[in-house]
Design a protein around this motif. Structure first.
Motif, PDB file in Angstrom:
ATOM      1  N   VAL A  31      -7.666  62.690 -24.777  1.00  0.00           N
ATOM      2  CA  VAL A  31      -6.468  62.916 -25.584  1.00  0.00           C
ATOM      3  C   VAL A  31      -5.373  61.940 -25.155  1.00  0.00           C
ATOM      4  N   ASP A  32      -4.589  61.522 -26.138  1.00  0.00           N
ATOM      5  CA  ASP A  32      -3.451  60.655 -25.846  1.00  0.00           C
ATOM      6  C   ASP A  32      -2.349  60.949 -26.848  1.00  0.00           C
ATOM      7  N   GLN A  33      -1.122  60.852 -26.367  1.00  0.00           N
ATOM      8  CA  GLN A  33       0.015  61.118 -27.247  1.00  0.00           C
ATOM      9  C   GLN A  33       0.254  60.003 -28.255  1.00  0.00           C
ATOM     10  N   GLY A  34      -0.334  58.822 -28.024  1.00  0.00           N
ATOM     11  CA  GLY A  34      -0.090  57.685 -28.883  1.00  0.00           C
ATOM     12  C   GLY A  34      -1.259  57.367 -29.790  1.00  0.00           C
ATOM     13  N   PRO A  35      -1.115  56.292 -30.561  1.00  0.00           N
ATOM     14  CA  PRO A  35      -2.215  55.835 -31.418  1.00  0.00           C
ATOM     15  C   PRO A  35      -3.253  55.087 -30.583  1.00  0.00           C
ATOM     16  N   LEU A  36      -4.439  54.915 -31.147  1.00  0.00           N
ATOM     17  CA  LEU A  36      -5.508  54.179 -30.474  1.00  0.00           C
ATOM     18  C   LEU A  36      -5.755  52.855 -31.189  1.00  0.00           C
ATOM     19  N   PRO A  37      -6.059  51.791 -30.433  1.00  0.00           N
ATOM     20  CA  PRO A  37      -6.256  51.722 -28.983  1.00  0.00           C
ATOM     21  C   PRO A  37      -4.994  51.369 -28.204  1.00  0.00           C
ATOM     22  N   ALA A  38      -3.907  50.987 -28.877  1.00  0.00           N
ATOM     23  CA  ALA A  38      -2.660  50.668 -28.184  1.00  0.00           C
ATOM     24  C   ALA A  38      -1.824  51.931 -28.127  1.00  0.00           C
ATOM     25  N   THR A  39      -1.925  52.655 -27.020  1.00  0.00           N
ATOM     26  CA  THR A  39      -1.407  54.012 -26.951  1.00  0.00           C
ATOM     27  C   THR A  39       0.076  54.094 -26.616  1.00  0.00           C
ATOM     28  N   GLY A  40       0.676  53.002 -26.160  1.00  0.00           N
ATOM     29  CA  GLY A  40       2.092  53.017 -25.829  1.00  0.00           C
ATOM     30  C   GLY A  40       2.391  53.129 -24.360  1.00  0.00           C
ATOM     31  N   GLY A  41       1.352  53.204 -23.520  1.00  0.00           N
ATOM     32  CA  GLY A  41       1.550  53.231 -22.079  1.00  0.00           C
ATOM     33  C   GLY A  41       1.504  51.834 -21.483  1.00  0.00           C
ATOM     34  N   SER A  83      -0.895  50.096 -20.332  1.00  0.00           N
ATOM     35  CA  SER A  83      -2.008  49.255 -20.792  1.00  0.00           C
ATOM     36  C   SER A  83      -1.628  48.452 -22.028  1.00  0.00           C
ATOM     37  N   SER A  84      -0.730  49.000 -22.846  1.00  0.00           N
ATOM     38  CA  SER A  84      -0.401  48.368 -24.123  1.00  0.00           C
ATOM     39  C   SER A  84       0.472  47.135 -23.969  1.00  0.00           C
ATOM     40  N   HIS A  85       1.183  47.015 -22.841  1.00  0.00           N
ATOM     41  CA  HIS A  85       2.023  45.831 -22.638  1.00  0.00           C
ATOM     42  C   HIS A  85       1.622  45.033 -21.408  1.00  0.00           C
ATOM     43  N   ALA A  86       0.540  45.429 -20.728  1.00  0.00           N
ATOM     44  CA  ALA A  86       0.143  44.746 -19.496  1.00  0.00           C
ATOM     45  C   ALA A  86      -0.161  43.277 -19.773  1.00  0.00           C
ATOM     46  N   PRO A  87       0.326  42.371 -18.925  1.00  0.00           N
ATOM     47  CA  PRO A  87       0.071  40.946 -19.148  1.00  0.00           C
ATOM     48  C   PRO A  87      -1.379  40.556 -18.931  1.00  0.00           C
ATOM     49  N   GLY A  88      -2.148  41.397 -18.202  1.00  0.00           N
ATOM     50  CA  GLY A  88      -3.590  41.199 -18.119  1.00  0.00           C
ATOM     51  C   GLY A  88      -4.091  40.287 -17.029  1.00  0.00           C
TER      52      GLY A  88
END
Length: 832
Positions: A33-43, A45-50
């Motif tokens: 479960v996640d409060q955000g959309p998939l796959p960019a959930t808003g945490g 991971s979604s903005h990590a430079p990688g």
């Protein structure tokens, strides 16, 4: 096998990896479960430079990163790769950093990853934007690169979904239900769209982790901190670059900076700004962040508004290191939230109080897939066989390390130090002091130099002993080993061998195990026979189900139903407590009676009185017989030393005659003063941890967490004598029977003739230029006049007289395999 009902909270890089790994092992009753959309959930991971740099002083962290690289390299989404393996380049702009890169290259070699040092010209060849006039050299790791975090999430979601895992977007977690007499087992996760039954809940909520953990009463020592990431506009020198990244990811740690390509633009990450902590409670939910997006420049709750003033120094330094950026400007930036912990390590494992509630927190993209695998093994098999997780276990912390003020201070300091050059002995600056033994006032009077261990102020040496230097010539080690060192360390070691010394051993954790079932309980958990007569002291091991060493402990039987355990830390207490619950279901009757486990460390203290004159000091003070027949080696008894009641155990980790003398904290200062006065006619001194470490290595005594960990078994570690297969069943016995016949590596003693060539630990070991192992503990042996290094080596190389080399910065230090122990092999001094 569908497995139990598992609910994973968070569908970022960790949650997606865990779902994939669990389902690949046959557990398919999994809901994410996640409060955000998939796959960019808003945490995060979604903005990590990688950027994935695998180099780490921790073997575990390096191996988690290596698995992440290997897995992500094999993943794609509709032909789009999840990992761009462009390599990683760390550059040095100061001589100190260039030296540090040599140490870092040694870690890579120790942990089995390719990495090589390159000169300034090759740095520019690899990354043509680098200013040749600024760099002195670099460290290249060809397998590093860029993780495409959102793509990796999508790829693993697809794989897990194909096996039956459910992923539920827009499901904000509101509560976690528990059941049982004391609410000790999870039963369900309550979301904004309904309740999901669960046997196991795993919190992979990242920056929201502390908020989720509090739903079951768990205090998670994690702080979200903002970290600046900016993107330039088009850089003319990169015009026409059709691929996203063609140059290695770049670290400029002297200025707290890192860089990555994005077509004709450059991403700039910066750790040099002031720490910007945020409470997990103050981070908006994804829905509320989206609702306010029209009034905000930041669409995700994990992204805060960019603060340009904090980035000014970073941009100035970037234009110096990468002159091509002078023709561009910063066009966009964020202050992105990431998780930091008090020791810089992840938080993995099960709650100590609520069965079935697990966490996999403070995990960056670099280690995400590795952590997914580790957690899956732990959940499915009951232990993790691929990685040693003792540094990552969420239950490793002492109570003071969970205090909000402590967590905030240490997490902010770890952010500030993330790219600093850290000496292996360097203690935290603050908050200190936190824990002091009853002897602290006397130690300060003797001008002790203190380091820190689990919050305890622990003397490393005493400046009051400087007059001893007139008696012995103490060799000075190389510059790195000479940091946080004094020649007094050597003098204290030699004085211990010659006369008598007092060591503050209070920092060692002490547990009391009591009750009619205590003996049977300890028999089940340990490898040796501890069900012996009252007064016995037993060195023994605790194993995991796979036969790996969980800890080494001493067990003293002080009465029929009373034991005192010398442990290594809070993980031992956690191990005892978990098995206590299994043993009698909150403590009760099983295997012969009730059992109670208590941590008695804070209320007690300990002095190690050791040396050939120790008996002459102690016996006149005692109301009991401390002769060789009165208290034999590895026996214990209660007595009075002057007016002080003590529990005396005849054992010594410095290899000399003597005792560990325990008393209550209120009597500790009196015990110190009584012994100190009696020791002065014999030249008695107080000695610190530096001398202790030298003396223990001369005697060949192992240190758990350094010399051996969960990945090693007793036979490899040279501790087979602590295993008694004729005692009956114990945890790990079946696995140990299989492992005993196949010992392929050994913990091996090496000696070094050159007195300046003192190594520090984690260096690679070479055989004719081929890396074959790595150093664990090391020190100079002042009694034997040689450097000592213990190392893990292939069994065929662990033969006395074998010549090897240790990689130490840019040197190859000659070393020789030695028979152990190096000092007093007949044990005559200990048993006299």
């Amino acid at each position: 096998m569908a497995g139990p009902r598992v609910v994973i909270i968070g569908a970022g890089v960790v949650g997606a990896a865990l779902a994939d790994e669990l389902s690949s092992r046959g557990w398919t009753e999994v809901t994410v479960v996640d409060q955000g959309p998939l796959p960019a959930t808003g945490g995060s991971s979604s903005h990590a430079p990688g950027l994935v740099f695998q180099t780490n002083p921790s073997k575990t962290m390096t191996e988690l990163a290596r698995y992440t690289v290997e897995k992500l390299c094999a993943l794609d989404v509709d032909g789009q790769p999840c990992f761009l393996q462009v390599g990683g380049l760390e550059v040095a702009t100061t001589p100190e950093r260039l030296t540090e890169l040599r140490r870092r290259q040694g870690w890579l070699t120790s942990w089995g990853i390719e990495g090589r040092l390159v000169g300034p010209e090759e740095c520019v060849d690899l990354h043509p934007l680098v200013n040749r006039e600024r760099v002195l050299g670099g460290l290249l790791v060809p397998t590093d690169g860029l993780a495409k975090a959102v793509l990796a999430v999508e790829a693993q979601i697809r794989a897990a979904t194909a096996r039956g895992v459910r992923f539920l977007a827009r499901h904000e977690v509101l509560d976690i239900r528990t059941d049982g007499e004391h609410g000790e087992r999870v039963t369900a996760v309550v979301t904004g769209q309904g309740e999901i039954p669960a046997d196991i809940v795993v919190c992979c909520a990242g920056i929201w982790g502390p908020k989720i953990a509090r739903m079951v009463g768990m205090n998670l020592p994690l702080t979200p901190l903002a970290h600046q990431l900016a993107w330039t506009g088009p850089v003319p020198a990169l015009a026409g670059q059709a691929e996203e990244a063609v140059r290695p990811i770049l670290r400029h740690q002297d200025a707290d900076l890192y860089y990555r390509d994005r077509f004709d633009r450059i991403g700039i990450g910066y750790y040099g700004h002031r720490p910007m902590p945020v409470s997990a409670d103050d981070i908006a939910s994804v829905d509320s962040a989206e609702d306010s997006a029209e009034d905000s420049a930041e669409p995700m709750p994990s992204v805060l508004r960019f603060t340009e003033d904090d980035f000014a120094d970073a941009w100035t330094e970037t234009q110096s290191l990468l002159p091509a950026t002078r023709d561009a400007k910063v066009e966009e930036g964020i202050n992105g939230l990431f998780s930091f912990t008090t020791d810089g390590m992840p938080l993995l494992g099960e709650s100590p109080d609520v069965k079935g509630f697990w966490v996999a927190e403070a995990v960056w993209v670099t280690h995400s897939a590795g952590v997914g695998r580790a957690m899956a093994e732990w959940l499915v098999d009951g232990h993790c066989s691929s990685f040693d997780l003792h540094e990552c276990d969420v239950n490793r912390f002492e109570p003071h390390q969970l205090a909000p003020d402590y967590v905030l201070a240490r997490d902010c300091q770890n952010f500030a130090e993330v790219y600093d050059i850290i000496h292996p002995l360097q203690p935290p600056d603050a908050p200190r002091p936190l824990r002091t033994s009853p002897f602290h006032v006397r130690e300060r009077e003797l001008n002790a130099f203190f380091l820190e261990a689990s919050g305890w102020e622990r003397p490393q040496w005493y400046s009051a002993n400087e007059p001893l230097l007139a008696r012995w010539s103490i060799p000075t080690p190389n510059d790195w080993a000479a940091q946080l060192w004094s020649p007094v360390v050597g003098a204290e070691a030699l004085a211990t061998r010659e006369s008598v010394a007092m060591y503050d051993m209070t920092a060692l954790k002490r547990l009391e195990v009591a009750g009619r079932g205590a003996a049977a309980f300890l028999q089940r958990l340990t490898t040796a026979n501890v069900d012996k007569s009252a007064g016995s002291v037993t060195y023994t091991l605790m194993l995991d189900e796979d036969g790996g060493i969980r800890s080494d402990i001493t067990v003293a039987r002080l009465g029929r139903d009373l034991f005192q355990v010398g442990a290594n830390g809070n993980l031992d207490l956690d191990w005892f407590t978990r098995h206590l619950h299994d043993w009698g279901h909150r403590p009760a009757v099983a295997g012969g009676g009730s059992v109670v486990v208590r941590d008695i460390t804070a209320g007690t203290c300990c002095i190690g009185l050791w040396g050939p004159k120790a008996r002459e000091v102690l016996q006149p003070l005692a109301d009991s017989d401390f002769s060789n027949n009165g208290l034999r080696y590895f026996r214990a008894k209660r007595a009075h030393i002057g007016a002080v009641p003590v529990t005396a155990m005849r054992l010594s980790y410095v290899g000399e005659l003597g005792w560990e003398l325990y008393t209550t904290a209120d009597m500790g200062l009196k015990l110190w003063d009584t012994l100190w006065e009696a020791a002065q006619p014999y030249g008695g001194i107080a000695a610190g941890r530096g001398a202790f470490n030298s003396l223990r290595l001369e005697k060949g005594y192992r240190s758990f967490g350094t010399d051996m960990t969960y990945e090693h078994d007793p036979y490899e570690a040279g501790l087979g004598f602590a295993v008694k297969m004729d005692k009956g069943d114990f945890i790990g016995r079946a696995a140990l029977e299989r492992r005993a016949a196949d010992v392929r590596r050994r913990l091996t003693c090496l000696t070094i003739d050159d007195p300046r060539a003192v190594v520090m630990g984690k260096e690679p070991v070479y055989d004719d230029g081929r890396p074959v192992g790595y150093v664990t503990s090391a020190a100079y042996g002042y009694t034997i006049g040689k450097g000592i290094a213990y190392a893990w080596l292939p069994a065929e190389l662990a033969t006395a007289g074998r010549a090897l080399q240790i990689g130490y910065f840019d040197q190859r230090v000659p070393a020789v395999v030695a028979e152990e122990p190096l000092f007093d092999p007949t044990m005559s001094r200990l048993r006299g």
